[in-house]
Scaffold this active site. Sequence first.
Site, PDB file in Angstrom:
ATOM      1  N   ARG A 125     -61.159  74.313 -40.995  1.00  0.00           N
ATOM      2  CA  ARG A 125     -60.347  73.112 -41.123  1.00  0.00           C
ATOM      3  C   ARG A 125     -58.879  73.524 -41.187  1.00  0.00           C
ATOM      4  O   ARG A 125     -58.547  74.584 -41.703  1.00  0.00           O
ATOM      5  CB  ARG A 125     -60.704  72.341 -42.404  1.00  0.00           C
ATOM      6  CG  ARG A 125     -62.063  71.660 -42.377  1.00  0.00           C
ATOM      7  CD  ARG A 125     -62.014  70.404 -41.539  1.00  0.00           C
ATOM      8  NE  ARG A 125     -63.244  69.627 -41.632  1.00  0.00           N
ATOM      9  CZ  ARG A 125     -64.296  69.795 -40.863  1.00  0.00           C
ATOM     10  NH1 ARG A 125     -64.275  70.744 -39.934  1.00  0.00           N
ATOM     11  NH2 ARG A 125     -65.369  69.032 -41.007  1.00  0.00           N
ATOM     12  N   ARG A 133     -73.287  71.784 -35.095  1.00  0.00           N
ATOM     13  CA  ARG A 133     -73.296  73.123 -35.702  1.00  0.00           C
ATOM     14  C   ARG A 133     -73.621  73.038 -37.185  1.00  0.00           C
ATOM     15  O   ARG A 133     -73.410  72.047 -37.850  1.00  0.00           O
ATOM     16  CB  ARG A 133     -71.932  73.800 -35.536  1.00  0.00           C
ATOM     17  CG  ARG A 133     -71.649  74.322 -34.142  1.00  0.00           C
ATOM     18  CD  ARG A 133     -70.373  75.146 -34.133  1.00  0.00           C
ATOM     19  NE  ARG A 133     -70.441  76.298 -35.020  1.00  0.00           N
ATOM     20  CZ  ARG A 133     -69.740  76.436 -36.142  1.00  0.00           C
ATOM     21  NH1 ARG A 133     -68.919  75.502 -36.541  1.00  0.00           N
ATOM     22  NH2 ARG A 133     -69.858  77.528 -36.860  1.00  0.00           N
ATOM     23  N   LYS A 157     -61.328  64.445 -33.487  1.00  0.00           N
ATOM     24  CA  LYS A 157     -62.440  65.040 -32.757  1.00  0.00           C
ATOM     25  C   LYS A 157     -62.964  64.110 -31.676  1.00  0.00           C
ATOM     26  O   LYS A 157     -63.296  62.954 -31.927  1.00  0.00           O
ATOM     27  CB  LYS A 157     -63.569  65.396 -33.726  1.00  0.00           C
ATOM     28  CG  LYS A 157     -64.721  66.159 -33.066  1.00  0.00           C
ATOM     29  CD  LYS A 157     -65.662  66.729 -34.106  1.00  0.00           C
ATOM     30  CE  LYS A 157     -66.804  67.486 -33.462  1.00  0.00           C
ATOM     31  NZ  LYS A 157     -67.674  68.137 -34.461  1.00  0.00           N
TER      32      LYS A 157
END
Length: 330
Positions: free
Chosen positions: A326, A125, A189
Amino acid sequence: MATAALEKTLLHILSDQRFHSGSELAAALQVSRTAVWKAIRGLESLGLPVSAVPGKGYRVAGPLELLNAAAIEAGLTPEARALLTGLELHDRIDSTNSQLLRAAAAGADAGRACLAETQTAGRGRVGRRWLSPLGANIYLSLLWRYDEPSQAAGLSLALGVAVLRALAEVGVTGVGLKWPNDFLWNERKLGGLLVEVVGESHGSCAVVAGLGLNRHLPREWGRNLDQAWTDLTEIAGSALPSRNRLAAALLNQLLPVLAGYPASGLSAYLTEWRAHHHLQGREAVIRQGDAWIRGRILDVTAAGFLLLECADGARREFASGDLRLRLAGS
């Protein structure tokens, strides 16, 4: 033998994960030992960990399972097999998403899938680069077509649910979702989705949904990432799922969601998505252009927007767009 062809042949030889001496490889490939050494360095530059042991030769140091169309197709459900109109496997490509965008422009049918061993220009992204070490992870894109772009609203969230279902199918649980398109495990992640929608002159659109999922990310590549990360090797340990079985499980879940989404919409997946939302109720910071917005994540709306209670008490909705999210303090 051209360099690319030599590297490809060498990769398939080394995929048995046994030791092969330089002289053995040179004889099999009908090239010099220097050419073998240069080809191995080339494979290493693409992310393949190769050990060189004096007296034994070369061997791949980590888990390596090359993509195999027959193995993937053998793992498909009848529904997924009926929806799949084409399966492309590439040794090296710029980007699986870019490949299917080109295919869509050339008139390819909905249901085409593209997988690659490595990407030279993988994308995430907001134009971010997606690291794609050779033979390590899942780099998968799917093409679908809808009558109008509005039918794809919120699709990335529904596809996130499909990915979690696929992971559960191969025995991986405990993975959470981060709005709008990331997969997390223990705050780190694991992967992400990139959904690109291209409108066409007659009102219809082509949708290309790309998934990058860390199966076995080499440590030295992980050092280049700007956020904490994990992979399925860490999560699953000795129960690490087969790469081809994982690809089939993903197709089993993603294809029906893409096919049925115009009828079901996001509402069919939102309850399940919320149950896995990793950031629910947590303090976060949103960067949108030059603005930084801090607040507490309240929910995701029926349209797939993020609902944030800002520091001043106001509630605001955010579409994914070009923003970055975040956790506060991360």
